[in-house]
Design a protein around this motif. Structure first.
Motif, PDB file in Angstrom:
ATOM      1  N   ILE A 139      56.367  48.939  46.384  1.00 25.08           N
ATOM      2  CA  ILE A 139      54.971  48.365  46.897  1.00 25.08           C
ATOM      3  C   ILE A 139      54.115  49.977  46.844  1.00 25.08           C
ATOM      4  CG2 ILE A 139      53.333  47.719  48.675  1.00 25.08           C
ATOM      5  CD1 ILE A 139      55.926  46.570  50.052  1.00 25.08           C
ATOM      6  N   PRO A 140      52.995  49.874  45.917  1.00 22.62           N
ATOM      7  CA  PRO A 140      52.078  51.218  45.605  1.00 22.62           C
ATOM      8  C   PRO A 140      51.205  51.014  46.779  1.00 22.62           C
ATOM      9  CG  PRO A 140      51.498  49.263  44.193  1.00 22.62           C
ATOM     10  CD  PRO A 140      52.690  48.787  45.051  1.00 22.62           C
ATOM     11  N   ALA A 141      50.265  52.248  46.612  1.00 24.46           N
ATOM     12  CA  ALA A 141      49.063  52.363  47.653  1.00 24.46           C
ATOM     13  C   ALA A 141      48.176  51.332  47.637  1.00 24.46           C
ATOM     14  CB  ALA A 141      48.583  53.883  47.296  1.00 24.46           C
ATOM     15  N   ASN A 142      47.333  50.920  48.816  1.00 21.68           N
ATOM     16  CA  ASN A 142      46.325  49.930  48.798  1.00 21.68           C
ATOM     17  C   ASN A 142      46.837  48.540  48.192  1.00 21.68           C
ATOM     18  OD1 ASN A 142      44.386  51.761  49.773  1.00 21.68           O
ATOM     19  ND2 ASN A 142      43.979  52.451  47.577  1.00 21.68           N
ATOM     20  N   THR A 143      47.826  48.286  48.883  1.00 21.30           N
ATOM     21  CA  THR A 143      48.496  46.759  48.578  1.00 21.30           C
ATOM     22  C   THR A 143      48.766  46.099  49.750  1.00 21.30           C
ATOM     23  OG1 THR A 143      49.441  47.748  46.380  1.00 21.30           O
ATOM     24  CG2 THR A 143      50.169  45.593  47.103  1.00 21.30           C
ATOM     25  N   THR A 144      48.775  44.793  49.499  1.00 19.90           N
ATOM     26  CA  THR A 144      49.227  43.797  50.784  1.00 19.90           C
ATOM     27  C   THR A 144      50.430  42.902  50.042  1.00 19.90           C
ATOM     28  OG1 THR A 144      47.130  43.853  51.715  1.00 19.90           O
ATOM     29  CG2 THR A 144      48.557  42.205  52.318  1.00 19.90           C
ATOM     30  N   ILE A 145      51.473  42.922  50.986  1.00 19.23           N
ATOM     31  CA  ILE A 145      52.554  42.225  50.396  1.00 19.23           C
ATOM     32  C   ILE A 145      52.462  41.008  51.558  1.00 19.23           C
ATOM     33  CG2 ILE A 145      55.189  41.983  50.465  1.00 19.23           C
ATOM     34  CD1 ILE A 145      54.100  43.256  47.907  1.00 19.23           C
ATOM     35  N   LYS A 146      52.580  39.736  51.040  1.00 13.23           N
ATOM     36  CA  LYS A 146      53.159  38.497  52.129  1.00 13.23           C
ATOM     37  C   LYS A 146      54.184  37.960  51.848  1.00 13.23           C
ATOM     38  CE  LYS A 146      47.966  37.639  52.185  1.00 13.23           C
ATOM     39  NZ  LYS A 146      47.152  36.595  51.887  1.00 13.23           N
ATOM     40  N   VAL A 147      54.678  37.739  52.942  1.00 14.37           N
ATOM     41  CA  VAL A 147      56.144  37.010  52.908  1.00 14.37           C
ATOM     42  C   VAL A 147      56.102  35.651  53.685  1.00 14.37           C
ATOM     43  CG1 VAL A 147      58.537  37.199  53.459  1.00 14.37           C
ATOM     44  CG2 VAL A 147      57.443  39.225  52.823  1.00 14.37           C
ATOM     45  N   ASP A 148      56.061  34.551  52.892  1.00  6.58           N
ATOM     46  CA  ASP A 148      55.644  33.213  53.493  1.00  6.58           C
ATOM     47  C   ASP A 148      56.952  32.477  53.070  1.00  6.58           C
ATOM     48  OD1 ASP A 148      53.149  33.956  54.506  1.00  6.58           O
ATOM     49  OD2 ASP A 148      52.195  33.733  52.561  1.00  6.58           O
TER      50      ASP A 148
END
Length: 164
Positions: free
Chosen positions: A100-109
């Motif tokens: 996961i790079p900088a300024n990123t959002t990960i969603k786990v749904d």
């Protein structure tokens, strides 16, 4: 309705439709797509873990977001956000791993058959620093104003069909 009015109404519709498509934010038109569909065992509990964390990494908790470190468990429904100079590595299920790079959002749904892991990077970070604004916004703005004026003219009742 005269041809002039029909043209004005059609022009204003096309100008306003083009403006709404071109100026819409990516988030407004984006649909959720899974960067990875993770196979997750059906037992309750964590669906993954952060394997590496550098800098400011936040994850959604029951009472908001909190900073996390390496080996933090990741649960269904989690949101992971990296700061401007942060990065992390994520493992979900048996087949999904992400850097996961900088300024990123990960969603786990949760989805049928596993976990949908989605990666969102803000569009503002993609623009090169040397880019300059183009003429397209100016032209589209002019077209929108012209379209609105044409619509106003087209909506007028000229009383053409009435004889005096």
């Amino acid at each position: 309705m005269t041809n002039r009015h029909r043209f004005g109404a059609a022009f204003s519709f096309v100008a306003l439709a083009a403006e709404s498509v071109l100026f819409a934010t990516p988030e407004a038109v984006a649909q959720q797509t899974c960067s990875c569909l993770a196979t997750v065992p059906s037992i309750a509990g964590a669906v993954g873990r952060l394997t590496q964390v550098q800098g400011d990494v936040q994850m959604s908790q029951a009472d908001g977001y909190a900073g996390v470190g390496a080996e933090a468990p990741v649960y269904s429904g989690a949101r992971i956000i990296t700061g401007t100079q942060a990065s992390a590595s994520l493992a979900v299920g048996t087949n999904c791993t992400f850097d996961i790079p900088a300024n990123t959002t990960i969603k786990v749904d949760p989805v049928e058959g596993g976990m949908c892991v989605s990666l969102y990077t803000p569009a503002a970070t993609v623009v090169p620093a040397t880019s300059e604004p183009g003429m397209l916004p100016v032209l589209l703005g002019g077209a929108a104003v012209g379209g609105a004026a044409a619509l106003a003219i087209g909506m007028q009742d000229d009383d053409d069909a009435v004889s005096r």
